[in-house]
Design an enzyme around this catalytic site. Sequence first.
Site, PDB file in Angstrom:
ATOM      1  N   ASP A   1       0.868  -1.167   0.000  1.00 12.67           N
ATOM      2  CA  ASP A   1       0.000   0.000   0.000  1.00 12.67           C
ATOM      3  C   ASP A   1       0.916   1.232   0.000  1.00 12.67           C
ATOM      4  O   ASP A   1       2.129   1.139   0.224  1.00 12.67           O
ATOM      5  CB  ASP A   1      -0.965  -0.002   1.183  1.00 12.67           C
ATOM      6  CG  ASP A   1      -2.194   0.880   0.895  1.00 12.67           C
ATOM      7  OD1 ASP A   1      -2.093   1.786   0.046  1.00 12.67           O
ATOM      8  OD2 ASP A   1      -3.241   0.670   1.523  1.00 12.67           O
ATOM      9  N   ALA A   2       0.330   2.394  -0.268  1.00 11.16           N
ATOM     10  CA  ALA A   2       1.146   3.587  -0.465  1.00 11.16           C
ATOM     11  C   ALA A   2       2.004   3.885   0.766  1.00 11.16           C
ATOM     12  O   ALA A   2       1.476   4.006   1.869  1.00 11.16           O
ATOM     13  CB  ALA A   2       0.237   4.776  -0.772  1.00 11.16           C
TER      14      ALA A   2
END
Length: 781
Positions: free
Chosen positions: A307-308
């Site tokens: 995920d970011a």
Amino acid sequence: MWCRILSSSFFLRLRSPNVAAFKSAALAGVFAVLLFSVPGVAAQHTPLTEQQVDARVNALLGQMTLEEKIGQLAQLPGMAFGPGAVKPEEHLRKGEGGSVLWLNETAKINQLQRVAIEQSRLHIPVLFGLDVIHGYRTIFPVPLATAASWDPSLVEQAQTIAAREASAAGIRWTFGPMVDIARDPRWGRIVEGAGEDPFLGAAMARAQVRGFQGPYVGSPEHVLACAKHFAGYGAPDGGRDIDSAYIPEELLRNVYLLPFHAAVEAGVGSFMSAYMDLNDVPATGNRFLLHDVLRGEWGFRGFVVSDAFSVQGLIPHGFARDPQDAAYRALTAGLNMDMASGIFLQNLGPLVKQGRISPAQIDEGVRPILATKIRLGLFEQPYVDESRVEQVLNAPEHRQFARTAAQRSMVLLRNENQLLPLDKKVSSIAVIGPLADSKQDTEGSWAVMGQPSDAVTVLEGIRNKLGPGVRIEYAKGPEIKRDIPSFFDVFRPGPKAPPQTPAEAEDAFNKAVDAARRADVAVMVLGELANMSGEGASRSSVDLPGRQQQVLEAVVATGKPVVLVLINGRPLNLAWAAEHVPAILEAWYPGTEGGNAVANILFGDANPGGKLPVTWPRSVGQIPIYYAHNLTHQPETSRGFVSRYWDGLSSPLYPFGFGLSYTKFAFSNLQLNQTQVRVGQKLDVAVDVENTGSRAGDEVVQLYIHQQAGSASRPVRELKGFQRITLAPGERKTLHFSLGKEELSFWSPQAKKWVEEPENFDLWVGADSTATLHTTFKVNP
Ligand code: NOJ
């Protein structure tokens, strides 16, 4: 949290990201038109064999330097960064960037692709990714809503359209579906998934993967899908987004992992690791998840993106010591691509030089990324036809399907004395509430490319339906807003009107009540703004925000008939409304055509048939609440116990699977083809369903089982089959369900494996999880 990560990251000396404002026969007919009517699109290629792909990957790997390989493991944000930051172009020129995300301009996508193809040494194309969650430009209802349709074919078709629009604009990879099971409506992201149940969740996961990807990765007009957030993200402590999740292995395997596994079986090409830690190990560095389960047990051959900033996030988590350690832990856990943090790009080279990571490990990381690009046909067709984009986005047939999807997703929760459907010949209507005429909030969260101006609000939908002959008075009432602003507010386009002053809010309150007094009927459109639901949008209460409850009570006190239309993405506190408001329609965030869909239902041009994909609590204190809980040593209905609480009932307000219709259905003749089977054998269940009312309508026929004894306590009920059917008035159908090893097995905490146990089972079929039509059967050794 985002800000903390952003400010400490290599990439982002970023202040604010510079992203532009970020079944029927009818269904089959629309779909057929969609499939064959887009000009200029011919099949691009057929799927390649494993051997063909491997040969091309090997050939590429043979030419790549270590730096170029590491480059493929990095995903770059597509926007320019703060002072001193490196632009994506400069990375791509050097072959440092396998993928780019958060870009939404087709021309910019082509331009960056040109840099990668024409200016990098090996001309490897970039894979452009974006969150296309419930539509690209044509916005469908949010995923929790489409799960409420209990119609996987509808979900597949909606995501097919989303993929068509996204791919036309140059996006070849979506960060969806989100398949996290969520049993806590305080968690904001419950809106992005299919709710609480693994069986329904798995069906929706498969449907979305098929819709996004088509029959194979690389199908024309489709995109690569990404199952997220692996795993357990939907169970954070207290419903607080990204907080730790503690999920024992039996619950993980029997519930939380099932939709992920279904996505793998449906051929999903990528996975995203979650932000939180699962049982103390952050998902992005969790080898049990990324390696042992995903690849070892399930045989997943695609790639995993973080995920970011979550590789970087391993440091503030208190898991990794420093950036190099974070890169080491993520890669060796089984992560392939670092979303946006730049940690892989900076640290994997030194780790290889130190001998801590071998060149072979880097090759293993890169392989599935290159293979995916090859399968997608990116090498052959890296660019998009900019002239075609406008023709595809928001096409009339896409909007038409969005309306159908919204109608089929809505759930009628209450309808006393058949207040609904309303008579179109009514002389006046008051449409009241802060969500009645808000285009952006009608679309919901994660409508990255949705244009609010495209959306039809409930007020507009009612006007469209009734025309000028009916007096329609709109009153917004007091506005609502978040106490703590949302990170995503920067992406809310358009001028911001100054908020109401307290005096204006009071005036708006009175005007709302007056409007109701003047009308024959009041339609109240209440719920939550789009930014109150979704990422970073968890709550400690599930009450209607602001003064909405007070307005509702005041309007009901006028004595006028009131219809409550909910625009929201989580169960809210309806305890009062469920007793005092005669009609309640859960419309969710219904998307671009939402207002027209609501109007169709309110005035009887469509008959609601959606069912809750979540258990609806009476109060926040009941959370987490879900139907598939275990029995206890003293089951609730025995010995005169009516509740586990002394200050209220422990039963929900509305059960899982619940939803009303304008017609009625009767269930009868529940039959098994045999009442005893051997382990591994299949059982056929038949039941008759009849429309006993006077309108055509849909019923979602649901089948639940309970294993009476065994090596572990099993849930009081578990959904194991469902079918949504349409019946004409008086029509009766016999439906069949099949139960076999898959439905009757569970992961036993004692056996530490999947087992189908020779035991007695209960079985119910009906209209929701409290179905009473019952029989039993036995599984023999
Ligand atoms: C963070 C979110 O958790 C995830 O769902 C999303 O795909 C990425 N950001 C990329 O936007």
